[in-house]
Design an enzyme around this catalytic site. Structure first.
Site, PDB file in Angstrom:
ATOM      1  N   LYS A   1      21.335  37.850  36.164  1.00  0.00           N
ATOM      2  CA  LYS A   1      20.528  36.993  35.275  1.00  0.00           C
ATOM      3  C   LYS A   1      19.556  36.150  36.089  1.00  0.00           C
ATOM      4  O   LYS A   1      19.715  35.979  37.300  1.00  0.00           O
ATOM      5  CB  LYS A   1      21.436  36.072  34.436  1.00  0.00           C
ATOM      6  CG  LYS A   1      22.424  35.203  35.236  1.00  0.00           C
ATOM      7  CD  LYS A   1      21.873  33.900  35.758  1.00  0.00           C
ATOM      8  CE  LYS A   1      22.883  33.178  36.645  1.00  0.00           C
ATOM      9  NZ  LYS A   1      22.299  32.059  37.398  1.00  0.00           N
TER      10      LYS A   1
ATOM     11  N   ALA B   1      25.069  35.781  46.767  1.00  0.00           N
ATOM     12  CA  ALA B   1      24.658  34.377  46.929  1.00  0.00           C
ATOM     13  C   ALA B   1      23.167  34.202  46.666  1.00  0.00           C
ATOM     14  O   ALA B   1      22.488  33.464  47.366  1.00  0.00           O
ATOM     15  CB  ALA B   1      25.022  33.859  48.330  1.00  0.00           C
TER      16      ALA B   1
ATOM     17  N   SER C   1      29.557  37.010  39.066  1.00  0.00           N
ATOM     18  CA  SER C   1      29.977  36.801  37.677  1.00  0.00           C
ATOM     19  C   SER C   1      29.841  38.089  36.870  1.00  0.00           C
ATOM     20  O   SER C   1      30.678  38.387  36.019  1.00  0.00           O
ATOM     21  CB  SER C   1      29.141  35.696  37.032  1.00  0.00           C
ATOM     22  OG  SER C   1      29.340  34.484  37.732  1.00  0.00           O
TER      23      SER C   1
ATOM     24  N   ASP D   1      28.988  31.581  34.335  1.00  0.00           N
ATOM     25  CA  ASP D   1      28.104  32.745  34.204  1.00  0.00           C
ATOM     26  C   ASP D   1      28.814  34.005  33.724  1.00  0.00           C
ATOM     27  O   ASP D   1      28.172  34.992  33.381  1.00  0.00           O
ATOM     28  CB  ASP D   1      27.427  33.052  35.547  1.00  0.00           C
ATOM     29  CG  ASP D   1      26.457  31.955  35.973  1.00  0.00           C
ATOM     30  OD1 ASP D   1      26.140  31.087  35.140  1.00  0.00           O
ATOM     31  OD2 ASP D   1      26.016  31.972  37.141  1.00  0.00           O
TER      32      ASP D   1
END
Length: 311
Positions: A16, A104, A111, A144
């Site tokens: 996302k 990262a 997630s 998330d």
């Protein structure tokens, strides 16, 4: 006779971008109230769950996966174990993750893995807990994870864990620049708190509770990229740029070469540039690539975790 073929299920879940991200004042318990507009984009993680007596996870794919923990601190593994504990399932699972979302990178890749693992194990084990239970388990794993299950466009509020779908029309075109540095989310938050303290004179006190601006919701509702570009914002950006100043140059390059607007996604360091169409996206990707940056084009919104196949 040969050995019995082990069953497996493959699930795909999207990364996302945070089109909008507002962070409230630091509260006494060390947390912040946040307000975010998430958009799931066409960069997918694929998780294959295979029957096993033990729990294990492994990673492969086009991104650097060397730093990912394979123990119980791994979110996908925790998701599988949580579902087993919840349903009383006594076996294990072998999770194999094909990673495309940077590690990262502020795009919720971990997630997405957890969401995909939940759905894949539920399918593989035949636990059939249903969407709402999967959702409740996902929420325990982090803000998330429920979003990666649902996908689309959504507003996250509170600690980020209260999700409501946002009405969205059409498709948005994004170019992502993926820097080699990873940024730690807790460090980015601490840096933001420090920045706000350092500049208290100019900034004044932060509100305790925050919400997503109406303009942002309006822009996604009508599917208008130019309006969305005006309204995009990320409170964490100032902190991410302080920790990784080399990103400033990339943002400026993108914005000077056709992007309607550029933003640090989430806690960074991924940069998301909104462009008006697929043609502009291809051109900007070329510009960034020639300047030595890893770049991808994606569109959003896309659907959340879905079963691809069962063997």
């Amino acid at each position: 006779m040969g050995t019995k073929q082990r069953r497996s299920v493959t699930v795909r879940a999207p990364g996302k971008i945070n089109v909008f991200f507002r962070v409230g004042a630091l509260q006494d318990d060390g947390y912040h109230d946040v307000a975010s507009l998430y958009q799931a984009v066409s960069l997918f993680e694929e998780v294959t769950a295979t029957e096993s007596n033990e729990f294990s996870v492994r990673f492969g794919g086009p991104v650097d996966v060397s730093g990912i923990p394979l123990d119980d601190s791994n979110l996908a593994l925790r998701a599988a174990k949580m579902l087993a504990a919840h349903t009383g399932y006594t076996g294990g699972v072998e999770l194999s993750v094909l990673k495309r979302v940077p590690v990262a990178g502020g795009m919720g890749g971990g997630s997405a893995d957890a969401a995909a693992a939940l759905l894949a194990c539920d399918e593989l084990w035949g636990t059939g807990v249903g969407r709402s239970t999967l959702h409740a388990l996902a929420a325990k794993l982090g803000a998330d994870v429920p979003f990666a299950l649902e996908g689309g466009t959504a507003v996250g509020t509170g600690r980020g864990d209260e999700l409501s779908p946002a009405l969205a029309k059409g498709s948005f075109h994004w170019v992502l620049a993926l820097p080699d540095t990873g940024l730690s989310t807790p460090v980015v938050y601490r840096t933001l708190d420090q920045h706000r303290e350092d500049h208290y004179g100019d900034l004044g006190p932060q509100p305790e509770y925050v919400k997503v601006d109406t303009e942002v919701l309006q822009a996604v509702r009508v599917g208008d990229a130019a309006t969305l570009a005006e309204a995009m914002h990320n409170d964490l950006q100032v902190a991410a740029l302080r920790l990784a100043p080399e990103l400033i140059e990339v943002l400026e390059l993108g914005e000077s070469r056709g992007a309607l607007s550029g933003i640090v996604s989430g806690s960074g360091p991924t940069l998301a540039f909104l462009v008006s169409d697929a043609q502009e996206a291809a051109e900007l990707k070329g510009v960034l690539t020639r300047a030595g940056h890893r770049a991808l084009t994606v569109t959003g919104p896309v659907v959340g975790a879905r079963v691809l196949d069962t063997h």
